[in-house]
Design a protein around this motif. Structure first.
Motif, PDB file in Angstrom:
ATOM      1  N   CYS A  17       0.846  -1.185   0.000  1.00  0.00           N
ATOM      2  CA  CYS A  17       0.000   0.000   0.000  1.00  0.00           C
ATOM      3  C   CYS A  17       0.890   1.247   0.000  1.00  0.00           C
ATOM      4  O   CYS A  17       1.788   1.372   0.835  1.00  0.00           O
ATOM      5  CB  CYS A  17      -0.891   0.001   1.229  1.00  0.00           C
ATOM      6  SG  CYS A  17      -1.959   1.455   1.363  1.00  0.00           S
ATOM      7  N   CYS A  26      -3.680  -8.166  -4.723  1.00  0.00           N
ATOM      8  CA  CYS A  26      -4.504  -7.354  -5.616  1.00  0.00           C
ATOM      9  C   CYS A  26      -4.791  -8.175  -6.869  1.00  0.00           C
ATOM     10  O   CYS A  26      -3.867  -8.737  -7.458  1.00  0.00           O
ATOM     11  CB  CYS A  26      -3.749  -6.072  -5.966  1.00  0.00           C
ATOM     12  SG  CYS A  26      -4.599  -5.026  -7.148  1.00  0.00           S
ATOM     13  N   TRP A  33     -10.898  -8.464  -3.539  1.00  0.00           N
ATOM     14  CA  TRP A  33     -11.599  -8.012  -2.331  1.00  0.00           C
ATOM     15  C   TRP A  33     -12.144  -6.598  -2.506  1.00  0.00           C
ATOM     16  O   TRP A  33     -13.153  -6.235  -1.926  1.00  0.00           O
ATOM     17  CB  TRP A  33     -10.658  -8.061  -1.116  1.00  0.00           C
ATOM     18  CG  TRP A  33      -9.438  -7.216  -1.302  1.00  0.00           C
ATOM     19  CD1 TRP A  33      -8.236  -7.624  -1.784  1.00  0.00           C
ATOM     20  CD2 TRP A  33      -9.319  -5.816  -1.075  1.00  0.00           C
ATOM     21  NE1 TRP A  33      -7.377  -6.557  -1.873  1.00  0.00           N
ATOM     22  CE2 TRP A  33      -8.014  -5.427  -1.442  1.00  0.00           C
ATOM     23  CE3 TRP A  33     -10.181  -4.840  -0.600  1.00  0.00           C
ATOM     24  CZ2 TRP A  33      -7.565  -4.129  -1.348  1.00  0.00           C
ATOM     25  CZ3 TRP A  33      -9.719  -3.544  -0.511  1.00  0.00           C
ATOM     26  CH2 TRP A  33      -8.432  -3.200  -0.875  1.00  0.00           C
ATOM     27  N   CYS A  34     -11.481  -5.777  -3.332  1.00  0.00           N
ATOM     28  CA  CYS A  34     -11.913  -4.381  -3.473  1.00  0.00           C
ATOM     29  C   CYS A  34     -13.273  -4.264  -4.175  1.00  0.00           C
ATOM     30  O   CYS A  34     -13.929  -3.233  -4.076  1.00  0.00           O
ATOM     31  CB  CYS A  34     -10.865  -3.535  -4.183  1.00  0.00           C
ATOM     32  SG  CYS A  34     -10.575  -3.957  -5.901  1.00  0.00           S
ATOM     33  N   ILE A  37     -16.105  -3.273  -1.838  1.00  0.00           N
ATOM     34  CA  ILE A  37     -16.214  -1.908  -1.315  1.00  0.00           C
ATOM     35  C   ILE A  37     -17.243  -1.187  -2.178  1.00  0.00           C
ATOM     36  O   ILE A  37     -17.116  -1.146  -3.394  1.00  0.00           O
ATOM     37  CB  ILE A  37     -14.855  -1.175  -1.379  1.00  0.00           C
ATOM     38  CG1 ILE A  37     -13.779  -1.989  -0.689  1.00  0.00           C
ATOM     39  CG2 ILE A  37     -14.981   0.242  -0.842  1.00  0.00           C
ATOM     40  CD1 ILE A  37     -13.536  -1.709   0.744  1.00  0.00           C
ATOM     41  N   CYS A  52      -4.450  -0.739   0.292  1.00  0.00           N
ATOM     42  CA  CYS A  52      -4.795  -1.922   1.077  1.00  0.00           C
ATOM     43  C   CYS A  52      -6.248  -1.801   1.531  1.00  0.00           C
ATOM     44  O   CYS A  52      -6.855  -0.723   1.450  1.00  0.00           O
ATOM     45  CB  CYS A  52      -3.861  -2.052   2.275  1.00  0.00           C
ATOM     46  SG  CYS A  52      -4.124  -0.830   3.580  1.00  0.00           S
ATOM     47  N   PRO A  53      -6.836  -2.893   2.022  1.00  0.00           N
ATOM     48  CA  PRO A  53      -8.235  -2.836   2.456  1.00  0.00           C
ATOM     49  C   PRO A  53      -8.523  -1.728   3.468  1.00  0.00           C
ATOM     50  O   PRO A  53      -9.513  -1.003   3.334  1.00  0.00           O
ATOM     51  CB  PRO A  53      -8.477  -4.225   3.061  1.00  0.00           C
ATOM     52  CG  PRO A  53      -7.525  -5.113   2.328  1.00  0.00           C
ATOM     53  CD  PRO A  53      -6.302  -4.263   2.094  1.00  0.00           C
ATOM     54  N   ARG A  57     -10.884   1.496   2.554  1.00  0.00           N
ATOM     55  CA  ARG A  57     -12.111   1.740   3.332  1.00  0.00           C
ATOM     56  C   ARG A  57     -12.109   3.139   3.934  1.00  0.00           C
ATOM     57  O   ARG A  57     -13.129   3.825   3.958  1.00  0.00           O
ATOM     58  CB  ARG A  57     -12.276   0.681   4.411  1.00  0.00           C
ATOM     59  CG  ARG A  57     -12.773  -0.623   3.860  1.00  0.00           C
ATOM     60  CD  ARG A  57     -13.124  -1.635   4.955  1.00  0.00           C
ATOM     61  NE  ARG A  57     -13.408  -2.912   4.341  1.00  0.00           N
ATOM     62  CZ  ARG A  57     -12.517  -3.883   4.184  1.00  0.00           C
ATOM     63  NH1 ARG A  57     -11.285  -3.742   4.643  1.00  0.00           N
ATOM     64  NH2 ARG A  57     -12.849  -5.010   3.599  1.00  0.00           N
TER      65      ARG A  57
END
Length: 79
Positions: A17, A26, A33-34, A37, A52-53, A57
């Motif tokens: 990140c 990624c 995972w993104c 969001i 990063c997560p 967020r």
């Protein structure tokens, strides 16, 4: 900053990140995972890589609060 230019069997790359240095996976080709969001954020700029997560967020929450503040201000000016 990309940690590895290669991808693992899932097509995921390991990257750090640019804001906090956390190393994470990624996968821009899907299933990342993104995608979970719910914010609509611009793509990274100024040679900044994916966040990063936790940082993503935080950026999404800040964007949501800014949009909410604008909406409240707009509603007040209509009164």
């Amino acid at each position: 900053m990309t940690i590895s230019s290669g991808r693992n069997a899932a097509g995921e790359r390991r990257t750090a990140c640019p804001r906090c240095g956390t190393v994470f996976g990624c996968n821009l080709s899907g299933g990342c995972w993104c995608n979970d969001i719910s914010a609509r954020l611009p793509l990274p700029t100024n040679d900044e890589d994916c966040l990063c997560p936790a940082c993503l967020r935080a950026v999404a929450d800040a964007a949501r609060r800014t949009a909410d503040d604008r909406s409240k201000t707009s509603d007040l000016s209509k009164s």
